[in-house]
Write a protein that holds these residues in place. Structure first.
Motif, PDB file in Angstrom:
ATOM      1  N   LEU A 284       6.614  -9.789  -3.001  1.00 20.89           N
ATOM      2  CA  LEU A 284       6.133  -8.568  -3.666  1.00 20.89           C
ATOM      3  C   LEU A 284       7.321  -7.926  -4.382  1.00 20.89           C
ATOM      4  O   LEU A 284       8.305  -7.539  -3.763  1.00 20.89           O
ATOM      5  N   ILE A 285       7.193  -7.826  -5.714  1.00 22.27           N
ATOM      6  CA  ILE A 285       8.278  -7.265  -6.523  1.00 22.27           C
ATOM      7  C   ILE A 285       7.769  -6.001  -7.210  1.00 22.27           C
ATOM      8  O   ILE A 285       6.823  -6.037  -7.997  1.00 22.27           O
ATOM      9  N   LEU A 286       8.407  -4.886  -6.873  1.00 18.54           N
ATOM     10  CA  LEU A 286       8.029  -3.584  -7.427  1.00 18.54           C
ATOM     11  C   LEU A 286       9.262  -2.884  -7.986  1.00 18.54           C
ATOM     12  O   LEU A 286       9.414  -1.674  -7.883  1.00 18.54           O
ATOM     13  N   ALA A 287      10.148  -3.672  -8.596  1.00 17.87           N
ATOM     14  CA  ALA A 287      11.391  -3.122  -9.133  1.00 17.87           C
ATOM     15  C   ALA A 287      11.114  -2.312 -10.401  1.00 17.87           C
ATOM     16  O   ALA A 287      10.134  -2.536 -11.109  1.00 17.87           O
ATOM     17  N   GLN A 288      12.000  -1.341 -10.642  1.00 18.92           N
ATOM     18  CA  GLN A 288      11.978  -0.530 -11.863  1.00 18.92           C
ATOM     19  C   GLN A 288      10.637   0.186 -12.059  1.00 18.92           C
ATOM     20  O   GLN A 288      10.060   0.195 -13.136  1.00 18.92           O
ATOM     21  N   ASN A 289      10.138   0.802 -11.010  1.00 20.57           N
ATOM     22  CA  ASN A 289       8.960   1.664 -11.089  1.00 20.57           C
ATOM     23  C   ASN A 289       9.404   3.107 -10.802  1.00 20.57           C
ATOM     24  O   ASN A 289      10.592   3.385 -10.665  1.00 20.57           O
ATOM     25  N   GLU A 290       8.470   3.982 -10.717  1.00 17.88           N
ATOM     26  CA  GLU A 290       8.791   5.382 -10.421  1.00 17.88           C
ATOM     27  C   GLU A 290       8.424   5.709  -8.972  1.00 17.88           C
ATOM     28  O   GLU A 290       7.850   6.751  -8.677  1.00 17.88           O
ATOM     29  N   LEU A 291       8.775   4.818  -8.082  1.00 21.83           N
ATOM     30  CA  LEU A 291       8.439   5.000  -6.670  1.00 21.83           C
ATOM     31  C   LEU A 291       9.509   5.862  -6.002  1.00 21.83           C
ATOM     32  O   LEU A 291      10.680   5.515  -5.999  1.00 21.83           O
ATOM     33  N   LYS A 292       9.059   6.952  -5.436  1.00 19.44           N
ATOM     34  CA  LYS A 292       9.990   7.900  -4.815  1.00 19.44           C
ATOM     35  C   LYS A 292       9.886   7.886  -3.290  1.00 19.44           C
ATOM     36  O   LYS A 292      10.889   7.905  -2.596  1.00 19.44           O
ATOM     37  N   ILE A 293       8.651   7.875  -2.791  1.00 18.92           N
ATOM     38  CA  ILE A 293       8.414   7.873  -1.350  1.00 18.92           C
ATOM     39  C   ILE A 293       7.624   6.620  -1.002  1.00 18.92           C
ATOM     40  O   ILE A 293       6.589   6.348  -1.603  1.00 18.92           O
ATOM     41  N   ILE A 294       8.101   5.859  -0.050  1.00 18.18           N
ATOM     42  CA  ILE A 294       7.490   4.577   0.295  1.00 18.18           C
ATOM     43  C   ILE A 294       6.760   4.681   1.636  1.00 18.18           C
ATOM     44  O   ILE A 294       7.335   5.133   2.630  1.00 18.18           O
ATOM     45  N   ASP A 295       5.516   4.249   1.634  1.00 18.15           N
ATOM     46  CA  ASP A 295       4.733   4.192   2.871  1.00 18.15           C
ATOM     47  C   ASP A 295       4.898   2.802   3.471  1.00 18.15           C
ATOM     48  O   ASP A 295       4.271   1.838   3.032  1.00 18.15           O
ATOM     49  N   GLU A 296       5.766   2.691   4.478  1.00 18.70           N
ATOM     50  CA  GLU A 296       6.085   1.379   5.041  1.00 18.70           C
ATOM     51  C   GLU A 296       4.924   0.747   5.776  1.00 18.70           C
ATOM     52  O   GLU A 296       4.900  -0.476   5.996  1.00 18.70           O
ATOM     53  N   SER A 297       3.903   1.531   6.144  1.00 16.35           N
ATOM     54  CA  SER A 297       2.775   0.967   6.887  1.00 16.35           C
ATOM     55  C   SER A 297       1.995  -0.050   6.049  1.00 16.35           C
ATOM     56  O   SER A 297       1.334  -0.940   6.588  1.00 16.35           O
ATOM     57  N   ILE A 298       2.100   0.063   4.708  1.00 17.51           N
ATOM     58  CA  ILE A 298       1.425  -0.907   3.836  1.00 17.51           C
ATOM     59  C   ILE A 298       2.008  -2.304   4.039  1.00 17.51           C
ATOM     60  O   ILE A 298       1.275  -3.296   4.134  1.00 17.51           O
ATOM     61  N   PHE A 299       3.318  -2.384   4.161  1.00 15.08           N
ATOM     62  CA  PHE A 299       3.961  -3.682   4.329  1.00 15.08           C
ATOM     63  C   PHE A 299       3.622  -4.295   5.690  1.00 15.08           C
ATOM     64  O   PHE A 299       3.570  -5.516   5.841  1.00 15.08           O
ATOM     65  N   LYS A 300       3.393  -3.431   6.657  1.00 15.30           N
ATOM     66  CA  LYS A 300       3.036  -3.932   7.984  1.00 15.30           C
ATOM     67  C   LYS A 300       1.654  -4.574   7.991  1.00 15.30           C
ATOM     68  O   LYS A 300       1.328  -5.343   8.890  1.00 15.30           O
ATOM     69  N   ARG A 301       0.856  -4.256   6.970  1.00  6.97           N
ATOM     70  CA  ARG A 301      -0.483  -4.841   6.881  1.00  6.97           C
ATOM     71  C   ARG A 301      -0.518  -6.086   5.984  1.00  6.97           C
ATOM     72  O   ARG A 301      -1.585  -6.546   5.583  1.00  6.97           O
ATOM     73  N   LEU A 302       0.662  -6.557   5.619  1.00  6.51           N
ATOM     74  CA  LEU A 302       0.771  -7.809   4.859  1.00  6.51           C
ATOM     75  C   LEU A 302       1.432  -8.836   5.772  1.00  6.51           C
ATOM     76  O   LEU A 302       2.657  -8.996   5.769  1.00  6.51           O
ATOM     77  N   PRO A 303       0.663  -9.552   6.586  1.00  6.40           N
ATOM     78  CA  PRO A 303       1.221 -10.402   7.648  1.00  6.40           C
ATOM     79  C   PRO A 303       2.112 -11.533   7.156  1.00  6.40           C
ATOM     80  O   PRO A 303       2.972 -12.008   7.893  1.00  6.40           O
ATOM     81  N   SER A 304       1.898 -11.983   5.907  1.00  4.91           N
ATOM     82  CA  SER A 304       2.668 -13.133   5.418  1.00  4.91           C
ATOM     83  C   SER A 304       3.845 -12.739   4.532  1.00  4.91           C
ATOM     84  O   SER A 304       4.556 -13.607   4.013  1.00  4.91           O
ATOM     85  N   LEU A 305       4.047 -11.443   4.336  1.00  2.00           N
ATOM     86  CA  LEU A 305       5.095 -10.978   3.431  1.00  2.00           C
ATOM     87  C   LEU A 305       6.479 -11.396   3.944  1.00  2.00           C
ATOM     88  O   LEU A 305       6.824 -11.164   5.101  1.00  2.00           O
ATOM     89  N   LYS A 306       7.249 -12.034   3.024  1.00  4.46           N
ATOM     90  CA  LYS A 306       8.598 -12.502   3.372  1.00  4.46           C
ATOM     91  C   LYS A 306       9.679 -11.873   2.503  1.00  4.46           C
ATOM     92  O   LYS A 306      10.823 -11.748   2.938  1.00  4.46           O
ATOM     93  N   TYR A 307       9.300 -11.489   1.288  1.00  8.09           N
ATOM     94  CA  TYR A 307      10.301 -11.022   0.319  1.00  8.09           C
ATOM     95  C   TYR A 307       9.775  -9.761  -0.365  1.00  8.09           C
ATOM     96  O   TYR A 307       8.615  -9.704  -0.814  1.00  8.09           O
TER      97      TYR A 307
END
Length: 318
Positions: free
Chosen positions: A25-48
């Motif tokens: 998952l690549i989200l570089a160079q966006n206007e993301l200020k606050i990150i909700d880490e719980s979203i990544f916890k719901r992606l069981p296969s996420l490696k990068y």
């Protein structure tokens, strides 16, 4: 923060699709200020994960994300130690992962401590008030209500409904029914307000007491030892005493059925003060002068003043 609405890592409908096999998952160079880490916890296969070049906020709103980046062992966060803060301005260009998240947990713990301590204190205080002061609070409420009620009645110029409200304990009701009421109502023609007959059904007792006292020209207290032990009788005589002091005129007639020593009146300081500073009617000292006793009661009801301060068989002082 610059006052603008916070931007989060992913749009709300991001997880609606089947992303259980998403690994990069690549989200570089966006206007993301606050990150909700719980979203990544719901992606069981996420490696990068790549979130570089985003204007991160370095405060407690990103504390969970920072903690997740440092502690997770499954997802590689590209260049995580190079992420820089853009907000607030005091933290600009500081490294995101250098933000002290421990201060956030301490703040939360302190707030939880303050909240729980406050709840405990409120619970203890409420329990104490209910156990020891509930009657005083209820009485104070009705006392205030009585004051407002009487002021309204005086402004309206309303006449009193009764000549006297009779305050007595149930243990002397036979004397009230068979001696007091026949003499004062049937023989002398006064209109009395009595608990059993004139209180409005369904209305709160203290509200009935308030209405009875302020709807009557006088309050006649038939006092015995049982009277002194009654919570309701105590409320009645204290409210009548308040009206006496408020109106600066005598609206209270004390009629003692028994000889009661000063020491026995001590808990009822208002009544003791009244008795010590005035003459009161004594039933026990008029065994052979009943006619004179009822005559003095009539005089008190007619004038609204104390019976004449004499020291004969009719009256006595504490």
């Amino acid at each position: 923060m610059d006052g603008s609405p916070p931007s989060y890592a992913l749009p709300p409908d991001f997880l609606k699709g089947n992303l259980s096999k998403l690994e990069r998952l690549i989200l570089a160079q966006n206007e993301l200020k606050i990150i909700d880490e719980s979203i990544f916890k719901r992606l069981p296969s996420l490696k990068y994960l790549d979130l570089s070049d985003n204007p991160f906020v370095c405060d407690c709103s990103n504390a969970d994300f920072i903690s997740w980046v440092v502690n997770n062992t499954q997802v590689f966060v590209a260049d995580a130690f190079q992420y820089k803060c853009s907000y607030p301005l005091s933290q600009k260009d500081q490294l995101l992962l250098s933000f002290n998240v421990q201060s956030c947990w301490e703040s939360v713990s302190f707030n939880c401590f303050i909240t729980s301590s406050s709840l405990v204190l409120v619970t203890l205080l409420s329990s104490f008030i209910y156990r020891f002061l509930r009657w005083q609070l209820v009485y104070s409420y009705y006392l205030l209500r009585a004051f407002l009620y009487d002021g309204r009645k005086r402004r309206q110029g309303c006449a009193h409904v009764y000549d006297a409200f009779v305050s007595y304990n149930v243990h002397v009701q036979e004397w009230v029914y068979h001696r007091l009421v026949p003499e004062l109502e049937e023989q002398q023609g006064w209109k009395l307000c009595l608990h059993h007959r004139d209180f409005e059904p369904g209305k709160a007792i203290l509200e009935n007491i308030t209405d009875a006292i302020y709807s009557s020209r006088n309050t006649l207290c038939v006092i015995s030892r049982r009277y002194l032990q009654s919570e309701w009788c105590s409320q009645e005589i204290q409210m009548a005493s308040f009206r006496l002091f408020d109106e600066q005129k005598d609206v209270l007639i004390l009629l003692f059925l028994e000889e009661i020593l000063s020491a026995e009146l001590s808990p009822f300081y208002r009544m003791r003060k009244l008795v010590k500073s005035r003459t009161y009617l004594s039933w026990t000292q008029t065994r052979s002068h009943r006619g004179l006793f009822w005559e003095r009661v009539q005089q008190a009801l007619e004038s609204g003043n104390d019976p004449t301060e004499t020291h004969d068989l009719l009256t006595a002082n504490v």
